[in-house]
Design a protein around this motif. Structure first.
Motif, mmCIF file in Angstrom:
data_model
loop_
_atom_site.group_PDB
_atom_site.id
_atom_site.type_symbol
_atom_site.label_atom_id
_atom_site.label_comp_id
_atom_site.label_asym_id
_atom_site.label_seq_id
_atom_site.Cartn_x
_atom_site.Cartn_y
_atom_site.Cartn_z
ATOM 1 N N GLY A 1 67.356 72.749 91.327
ATOM 2 C CA GLY A 1 68.380 72.109 92.142
ATOM 3 C C GLY A 1 68.773 70.717 91.687
ATOM 4 N N ILE A 2 67.895 70.034 90.929
ATOM 5 C CA ILE A 2 68.187 68.664 90.493
ATOM 6 C C ILE A 2 68.346 68.581 88.986
ATOM 7 C CG2 ILE A 2 67.321 66.286 90.439
ATOM 8 C CD1 ILE A 2 65.881 66.825 93.056
ATOM 9 N N LEU A 3 67.351 69.088 88.243
ATOM 10 C CA LEU A 3 67.419 68.958 86.789
ATOM 11 C C LEU A 3 68.429 69.906 86.154
ATOM 12 C CD1 LEU A 3 64.800 67.354 87.362
ATOM 13 C CD2 LEU A 3 63.908 68.217 85.200
ATOM 14 N N ALA A 4 68.442 71.163 86.574
ATOM 15 C CA ALA A 4 69.323 72.153 85.948
ATOM 16 C C ALA A 4 70.799 71.740 85.975
ATOM 17 C CB ALA A 4 69.119 73.520 86.603
ATOM 18 N N PRO A 5 71.331 71.253 87.107
ATOM 19 C CA PRO A 5 72.751 70.854 87.118
ATOM 20 C C PRO A 5 73.063 69.706 86.163
ATOM 21 C CG PRO A 5 71.957 71.182 89.362
ATOM 22 C CD PRO A 5 70.757 71.206 88.467
ATOM 23 N N ALA B 1 71.985 66.259 72.862
ATOM 24 C CA ALA B 1 71.429 67.017 73.980
ATOM 25 C C ALA B 1 70.304 67.903 73.462
ATOM 26 C CB ALA B 1 72.514 67.854 74.647
ATOM 27 N N VAL B 2 69.101 67.361 73.345
ATOM 28 C CA VAL B 2 67.973 68.082 72.757
ATOM 29 C C VAL B 2 67.182 68.794 73.853
ATOM 30 C CG1 VAL B 2 67.798 66.427 70.877
ATOM 31 C CG2 VAL B 2 66.444 66.082 72.927
ATOM 32 N N VAL C 1 71.357 74.513 76.040
ATOM 33 C CA VAL C 1 72.109 75.726 75.676
ATOM 34 C C VAL C 1 71.719 76.894 76.569
ATOM 35 C CG1 VAL C 1 72.597 77.397 73.862
ATOM 36 C CG2 VAL C 1 72.338 74.957 73.288
ATOM 37 N N GLY C 2 70.411 77.130 76.683
ATOM 38 C CA GLY C 2 69.946 78.300 77.435
ATOM 39 C C GLY C 2 69.686 78.049 78.904
ATOM 40 N N GLY C 3 69.828 76.824 79.351
ATOM 41 C CA GLY C 3 69.539 76.529 80.748
ATOM 42 C C GLY C 3 68.060 76.241 80.964
ATOM 43 N N LEU C 4 67.638 76.197 82.211
ATOM 44 C CA LEU C 4 66.258 75.878 82.566
ATOM 45 C C LEU C 4 65.471 77.172 82.728
ATOM 46 C CD1 LEU C 4 64.871 73.118 83.154
ATOM 47 C CD2 LEU C 4 65.099 73.672 85.573
#
Length: 410
Positions: free
Chosen positions: A302-306, A316-317, A338-341
């Motif tokens: 809810g916080i990091l992924a967005p 963006a590593v 690229v692949g998300g969390l």
């Protein structure tokens, strides 16, 4: 030992003593008033006896004075046993034991780091309460070190009193009380010779935080609580161990091992190997473990992924996290632009970019702790500390920005 002998609680501040007082005060036979100046009174009585020419016989009158006043308090409430819980009693324990040799003494302990964390949290607006002031004056450079010395000095005094055999003592650990309150309370009442049947214990646990108790000094948050919970167990994992002196850690660990607690190692803030045999981690319920795992998952998604799709101002590593929990388990999370969390139960193919405690992660995710401050305080272990610039920039971005939520006290 008489079943109606008085009860005296010995404790440090922020160790659950007000909870214990409420539980005992709810028992039909026990009256536990708010904090008194019992220790100072006993010290004055002993000094009066020593200074009076031909003294040596007046201490019995002092015992009758103290016992009589508190027995009257209990009788006014329809009870037969009084219990005094005052943090300052430990400062005058020799005098108290001399005036009240017939009392039963409950020695309440809590893991040093959790007690420090609770003391820091309760002292946001100043250190005048709880007896911390003189220690803070001695160590204004490090509040954790000041509170650590407070715990060391007073816990040493309590353990020495337990060992002395001068009076009847019973040890209680806060962690045991909140992990299994019915079992621990029943054991305490049984050792005190008080009624302790399952129905009575269940009623005490149900009513203790709902019953009106005489107001006075104590935990300022307890009157807003509705149940005995273990959620604060392990909160000391977020206290930077680097702020304690090596000497303090040696003395602290010697006491922790005597009390059956996990010692504080260099990896205290980031996890590590299981503790040595005989040193149990502080217990916590399965519900507590599930709750903090759920909080981590919510923060991740809810916080990091967005924030993965928001420009970072640099490359963006991908970064990964090994989140350590109080039950010694790890969860591996990968933050990939690229692949998300992604979440993996195993530790992954190699060391994570960062390793940290779940409690520290939640402070970072909420913005109450800055990432840079956490790294400087060794609350975050970096796999490549000398070559982590791009990863650090990405992590700082995920946790809300380089300056977001930074706290000067860390």
């Amino acid at each position: 030992m008489a079943e109606d002998a008085p009860i005296v609680v010995l404790c440090n501040a922020r160790t659950g003593s007000t909870l214990l007082r409420y539980l005992l005060d709810t028992h039909p036979d026990v009256a536990a008033p708010p904090e008194t100046h019992l220790g100072a009174l006993c010290a004055s009585l002993r000094q009066f006896d020593a200074d009076l020419p031909g003294g040596g016989s007046t201490l019995a009158a002092g015992t009758a004075l103290v016992d009589g006043a508190l027995t009257g308090y209990a009788r006014d409430r329809g009870k037969r046993v009084w219990c005094d819980k005052s943090v300052a009693t430990l400062d005058h324990i020799d005098a108290v034991a001399q005036v009240l040799p017939h009392a039963r003494y409950l020695c309440l302990h809590r893991h040093a780091m959790d007690a420090i964390a609770s003391g820091l949290e309760a002292s946001k607006w100043g250190y005048a309460r709880y007896g911390f002031r003189s220690y803070i004056r001695q160590r204004p450079d490090s509040a954790p070190a000041a509170l650590a010395q407070y715990w060391i000095d007073r816990t040493t005094r309590m353990v020495e009193f337990e060992r002395s055999g001068r009076c009847a003592t019973r040890r209680i650990r806060y962690e045991d009380l909140v992990a299994d309150p019915a079992r621990e309370l029943a054991g305490v009442l049984a050792d005190l010779g008080l009624p302790h049947g399952p129905e009575l214990v269940a009623r005490i646990l149900t009513e203790a935080l709902r019953t009106r108790h005489d107001a006075g000094a104590g935990d300022y948050k307890i009157d807003f609580s509705s149940a005995v919970v273990s959620s604060s167990v392990g909160s000391g994992r977020a206290v930077p161990v680097m702020l304690l002196e090596r000497r303090q850690r040696r003395e602290m660990n010697a006491l922790l091992e005597q009390l059956g607690y996990e010692p504080v190692g260099d990896d205290w803030n980031t996890g590590g190997a299981p503790p040595p045999a005989g040193c149990r981690p502080a217990p916590a319920t399965e519900a507590a473990h599930r709750r903090i795992r759920g909080q981590v998952a919510e923060a991740m998604t809810g916080i990091l992924a967005p924030r993965l799709g928001v420009p970072t101002g640099g490359p963006a590593v991908p970064v990964s996290f090994d989140i350590a929990y109080s039950d010694r388990s790890l969860e591996h999370w990968a933050a990939d632009p690229v692949g998300g969390l992604a979440r993996r139960e195993a530790n992954g193919d190699g060391p994570a970019t960062y390793r940290l405690r779940a409690e520290v992660f939640l402070e970072l995710a909420s913005g109450s702790l800055g990432f840079g401050n956490a790294v400087r305080a060794n609350l975050v272990h970096r796999a490549r500390p000398d070559d982590n610039q791009e990863a650090d920039r990405m992590a700082s971005h995920l946790f809300g920005g380089a300056g977001h939520g930074s706290r000067g006290s860390v």
